[in-house]
Design a protein around this motif. Sequence first.
Motif, PDB file in Angstrom:
ATOM      1  N   ARG A 104      47.184 -23.745 -33.396  1.00  0.00           N
ATOM      2  CA  ARG A 104      47.597 -23.016 -32.193  1.00  0.00           C
ATOM      3  C   ARG A 104      48.682 -22.002 -32.559  1.00  0.00           C
ATOM      4  N   ASN A 105      48.474 -20.772 -32.163  1.00  0.00           N
ATOM      5  CA  ASN A 105      49.368 -19.676 -32.524  1.00  0.00           C
ATOM      6  C   ASN A 105      50.254 -19.324 -31.336  1.00  0.00           C
ATOM      7  N   PHE A 106      51.576 -19.469 -31.521  1.00  0.00           N
ATOM      8  CA  PHE A 106      52.520 -19.173 -30.451  1.00  0.00           C
ATOM      9  C   PHE A 106      53.252 -17.848 -30.694  1.00  0.00           C
ATOM     10  N   ARG A 107      52.788 -17.095 -31.660  1.00  0.00           N
ATOM     11  CA  ARG A 107      53.438 -15.837 -32.000  1.00  0.00           C
ATOM     12  C   ARG A 107      52.742 -14.637 -31.364  1.00  0.00           C
ATOM     13  N   SER A 108      51.440 -14.548 -31.530  1.00  0.00           N
ATOM     14  CA  SER A 108      50.723 -13.314 -31.241  1.00  0.00           C
ATOM     15  C   SER A 108      49.978 -13.374 -29.919  1.00  0.00           C
ATOM     16  N   CYS A 109      49.756 -12.179 -29.371  1.00  0.00           N
ATOM     17  CA  CYS A 109      48.995 -12.070 -28.124  1.00  0.00           C
ATOM     18  C   CYS A 109      47.515 -12.367 -28.403  1.00  0.00           C
ATOM     19  N   ARG A 110      46.737 -12.472 -27.335  1.00  0.00           N
ATOM     20  CA  ARG A 110      45.338 -12.853 -27.477  1.00  0.00           C
ATOM     21  C   ARG A 110      44.553 -11.845 -28.326  1.00  0.00           C
ATOM     22  N   GLN A 111      44.837 -10.534 -28.148  1.00  0.00           N
ATOM     23  CA  GLN A 111      44.073  -9.519 -28.878  1.00  0.00           C
ATOM     24  C   GLN A 111      44.272  -9.633 -30.388  1.00  0.00           C
ATOM     25  N   VAL A 112      45.497  -9.922 -30.815  1.00  0.00           N
ATOM     26  CA  VAL A 112      45.746 -10.064 -32.244  1.00  0.00           C
ATOM     27  C   VAL A 112      45.010 -11.278 -32.795  1.00  0.00           C
ATOM     28  N   CYS A 113      45.075 -12.392 -32.084  1.00  0.00           N
ATOM     29  CA  CYS A 113      44.374 -13.595 -32.536  1.00  0.00           C
ATOM     30  C   CYS A 113      42.870 -13.355 -32.621  1.00  0.00           C
ATOM     31  N   GLU A 114      42.314 -12.697 -31.605  1.00  0.00           N
ATOM     32  CA  GLU A 114      40.872 -12.446 -31.603  1.00  0.00           C
ATOM     33  C   GLU A 114      40.473 -11.493 -32.727  1.00  0.00           C
ATOM     34  N   THR A 115      41.312 -10.507 -33.008  1.00  0.00           N
ATOM     35  CA  THR A 115      41.021  -9.579 -34.110  1.00  0.00           C
ATOM     36  C   THR A 115      40.979 -10.315 -35.438  1.00  0.00           C
ATOM     37  N   VAL A 116      41.979 -11.159 -35.687  1.00  0.00           N
ATOM     38  CA  VAL A 116      42.029 -11.914 -36.945  1.00  0.00           C
ATOM     39  C   VAL A 116      40.815 -12.837 -37.053  1.00  0.00           C
ATOM     40  N   ASN A 117      40.488 -13.544 -35.985  1.00  0.00           N
ATOM     41  CA  ASN A 117      39.343 -14.453 -36.022  1.00  0.00           C
ATOM     42  C   ASN A 117      38.042 -13.698 -36.248  1.00  0.00           C
ATOM     43  N   PHE A 118      37.892 -12.550 -35.600  1.00  0.00           N
ATOM     44  CA  PHE A 118      36.643 -11.792 -35.699  1.00  0.00           C
ATOM     45  C   PHE A 118      36.423 -11.303 -37.132  1.00  0.00           C
ATOM     46  N   ILE A 119      37.473 -10.779 -37.756  1.00  0.00           N
ATOM     47  CA  ILE A 119      37.333 -10.221 -39.097  1.00  0.00           C
ATOM     48  C   ILE A 119      37.103 -11.330 -40.120  1.00  0.00           C
ATOM     49  N   PHE A 120      37.942 -12.348 -40.114  1.00  0.00           N
ATOM     50  CA  PHE A 120      37.907 -13.318 -41.204  1.00  0.00           C
ATOM     51  C   PHE A 120      36.804 -14.354 -41.062  1.00  0.00           C
ATOM     52  N   SER A 121      36.312 -14.563 -39.867  1.00  0.00           N
ATOM     53  CA  SER A 121      35.150 -15.441 -39.725  1.00  0.00           C
ATOM     54  C   SER A 121      33.910 -14.821 -40.346  1.00  0.00           C
ATOM     55  N   ARG A 122      33.971 -13.514 -40.632  1.00  0.00           N
ATOM     56  CA  ARG A 122      32.827 -12.797 -41.198  1.00  0.00           C
ATOM     57  C   ARG A 122      32.994 -12.436 -42.672  1.00  0.00           C
ATOM     58  N   ILE A 123      34.215 -12.422 -43.153  1.00  0.00           N
ATOM     59  CA  ILE A 123      34.398 -12.035 -44.559  1.00  0.00           C
ATOM     60  C   ILE A 123      34.978 -13.144 -45.418  1.00  0.00           C
ATOM     61  N   MET A 124      35.610 -14.157 -44.839  1.00  0.00           N
ATOM     62  CA  MET A 124      36.233 -15.224 -45.613  1.00  0.00           C
ATOM     63  C   MET A 124      35.397 -16.489 -45.474  1.00  0.00           C
ATOM     64  N   ALA A 125      34.853 -16.966 -46.593  1.00  0.00           N
ATOM     65  CA  ALA A 125      33.904 -18.084 -46.558  1.00  0.00           C
ATOM     66  C   ALA A 125      34.531 -19.355 -46.002  1.00  0.00           C
ATOM     67  N   ASP A 126      35.800 -19.601 -46.293  1.00  0.00           N
ATOM     68  CA  ASP A 126      36.449 -20.847 -45.863  1.00  0.00           C
ATOM     69  C   ASP A 126      37.102 -20.751 -44.496  1.00  0.00           C
ATOM     70  N   TYR A 127      36.853 -19.642 -43.782  1.00  0.00           N
ATOM     71  CA  TYR A 127      37.489 -19.481 -42.464  1.00  0.00           C
ATOM     72  C   TYR A 127      36.625 -20.189 -41.415  1.00  0.00           C
ATOM     73  N   THR A 128      36.788 -21.502 -41.321  1.00  0.00           N
ATOM     74  CA  THR A 128      36.018 -22.339 -40.399  1.00  0.00           C
ATOM     75  C   THR A 128      36.724 -22.402 -39.047  1.00  0.00           C
ATOM     76  N   PRO A 129      36.047 -22.899 -38.005  1.00  0.00           N
ATOM     77  CA  PRO A 129      36.699 -22.990 -36.689  1.00  0.00           C
ATOM     78  C   PRO A 129      38.029 -23.726 -36.706  1.00  0.00           C
ATOM     79  N   GLU A 130      38.183 -24.689 -37.644  1.00  0.00           N
ATOM     80  CA  GLU A 130      39.474 -25.380 -37.722  1.00  0.00           C
ATOM     81  C   GLU A 130      40.597 -24.438 -38.138  1.00  0.00           C
ATOM     82  N   GLU A 131      40.233 -23.348 -38.859  1.00  0.00           N
ATOM     83  CA  GLU A 131      41.222 -22.403 -39.359  1.00  0.00           C
ATOM     84  C   GLU A 131      41.523 -21.288 -38.360  1.00  0.00           C
ATOM     85  N   TYR A 132      40.760 -21.197 -37.279  1.00  0.00           N
ATOM     86  CA  TYR A 132      40.942 -20.103 -36.321  1.00  0.00           C
ATOM     87  C   TYR A 132      42.347 -20.110 -35.730  1.00  0.00           C
TER      88      TYR A 132
END
Length: 781
Positions: free
Chosen positions: A63-91
């Motif tokens: 759970r991220n208490f630093r960033s707004c929703r848009q930043v979290c969604e941007t990070v999840n969108f990019i790394f779920s597609r380019i980083m092999a170990d970026y599983t839902p637990e890492e979101y």
Amino acid sequence: MIQEVIYNCISDSGRNLFMVGDIKQSIYGFRQSKAKLFNERKNRYQPFCPEQPEYPAAIYLSRNFRSCRQVCETVNFIFSRIMADYTPEEYLHFGATQYEADSKRDTELVLIERENFDENTSVTALEARYTAGRIRQMLQSGCTVIDKDGERPLQFGDIAVLMRTKSGTDSEEESKQKGSAEFVRQLALYGIPAFCEESENFFTAQEIRLLLNLLRVIDNPSNDIALLSVLISPIFGFTPDDLSVIRLGNTKTSLFRSLHICSGDDSDAGRKSARFLAELRRYRDFAFVSTVDELLETIYERTAIIAVTAAVNGGSAPARNLDLMRVYARKFAANGYKTLSDFIGYLNRLMSSGSKLASASATQGGADCVQVMSIHKSKGLEFPVVFLVDTARQFNRMDFNSPVLMDSEAYIGIKPLVNYVRTSTFPYRALTLKKERENIAEEMRMLYVALTRAKEKLIIIGTDKKLDEKVFKAVAAKTAGDTIPADAIYKSKRMLDWILMAAAVNPSTRHLIDENRAEGESEAHWVLRKILTEQELFSVKEEAPCTDKAEAASTEQPDYLRLYRENLAFRYPNADIIGVPQKVNPSQVSHSENREFSGRALVVPTFAKDSAKLSPTEIGTAHHEFLHYCDFAAAQENLEAEIERLRSAEKLTERQCDCLNKEKLAAILRNPLFQRVLQIPAEDVYREKQFTVFVHPSLTSEGSFQPARRQIVDGETDLVFIENGELVIVDYKTDRVRKAEELRRHKPQLDLYEEAMRQVFGLPVKEKIVFSITLNDYITV
């Protein structure tokens, strides 16, 4: 690896160990950090279950208490597609509920079309220009941020600019176009206060150059260049008219002598000269009985140089740089060197060798200014607004150029030298592929760290050529089917490639990259902007809300774009001599014309192969010195006796005499050139003739210069003799050549000698000769 062993030893083989970390933020591979160790341990542990706790266990703090929703969604969108170990637990799971949904926080992707702008403008300057305009727009539009005290207006200190590396390049010339320090300078041009910890060279600061010149004048008032710099500085305030009066009728004397002559006049310039000379006398007397640090303190108090330079340059950096000079002076004195001359000589040697001293930071960390830093430096920090720039910089692959690669697991791979060619082997290729994968993974983690520094707004900027024709088409082809292939990810060479591939599969931006794809709704909504013109590069698209028509009209009156263009169009009248040194040595000109000089200088001359234990430099210098001091006639008659005479007269050292190849020297003395010198009267033969003359810069530098330009050249010629009322110049060379024609590369140096000797003797030069000691041959150039 060593830390892992230590932890296992002190934690009962890992059974009594508590670890906290994020493998996605492991960005210290250059320090031999092994992200693999953390990943292996994490995979061995079972996920923690509160109902049935069992250890060892893995607890995901997602759970991220630093960033707004848009930043979290941007990070999840990019790394779920380019980083092999970026599983839902890492979101990143949004937890900062203080941020309400607002489209102004949407992530922005800005692409600058490089080909539409002046090729002489660096990428750093273009991106800094856009960043400055975007910051101004955010401030003018009333953008706000949220902190512990609630909502407040955005400030410069809330903004960070992140880049892959803080330094531009090892080349000083290219470093002026790149890096965080250059980004700060560019932002300052557009009125944006900024700060970076990478400071400029201490010696290039304007206040330090002025202070150094004042110290040089105190040490030696006859230094006209330093004295002139001090006189026209804001400290003493001599005007061009004053200097004209001072030099009027005294053009043949030094500037210091001219000041003394003028000080007796009852004129404004005379009174200024008298005051300056009295002040200089006070400093010189004090320098005899005080340390350099104490002298600097007196100068600061009497000249108010700190206040003056701060007023001229702005900010507090000048004051801190001047204080730093006192620190360097104290450290110098602590090493046993006391005098002002010693200190000036020490600094001159540093500058001549290209060494740098760190200057004070451009501003204090707590000041309201934009912070420009590397991604490494930003780790652990957070900022309301983050600009990620220089994303088109290619990944560093310098490590893969080495013929030997080593790894703690795969051991070693070598490219052996076979028939003078480096040949790749299977172990070397396998190790290269392994390291390339590790390098790509490291760069992914770098991007992750950069994106997660943002709290409320993330703006990504990249600059490339042929966006529509080359970049977008290539990205669209790779992402057909709205997926990013694994091979495309690992073949990427820039962060921008990953970001663009993510944008090509993002429903909110894919239609802008591939016109055949339809726009759609996306949780990670992005704004993609293409900057194609100068106006778009620095313009305010979203104006601040106005209360009435009169206020709106008033904001439209100033034509800032026109003013900026007029200011940028200014051309310095002396631009032709910027970068041209005031003084040059002829040998420097010869070496600059010959880029392979250093390689040849280190080759042992042919005649010295039997002296393998002696360095090439020693051998060449010994033969050069012999030709400098020897009596040609006596040496031709009895070479051994002449060498012994030079040894006894201490013209040559014992080691230099041992370096001499007597057979070679005997052949040189029989050369027609030296037979010719023997026919010249002794008073018309000059050895090592020293000179200091003024020449036109075109003789030493490339470019177009005004006719009145002059440059100081000082040096000495090896041999000059007068033959039938005309000069013959001879220059000895010891570098290894195959034929005499190769000596023609030294012609620029001989051209300088020609101009210098013409001024010194007032005679025409009929012949310029380059003599090769290696070949015992010469060529006229």
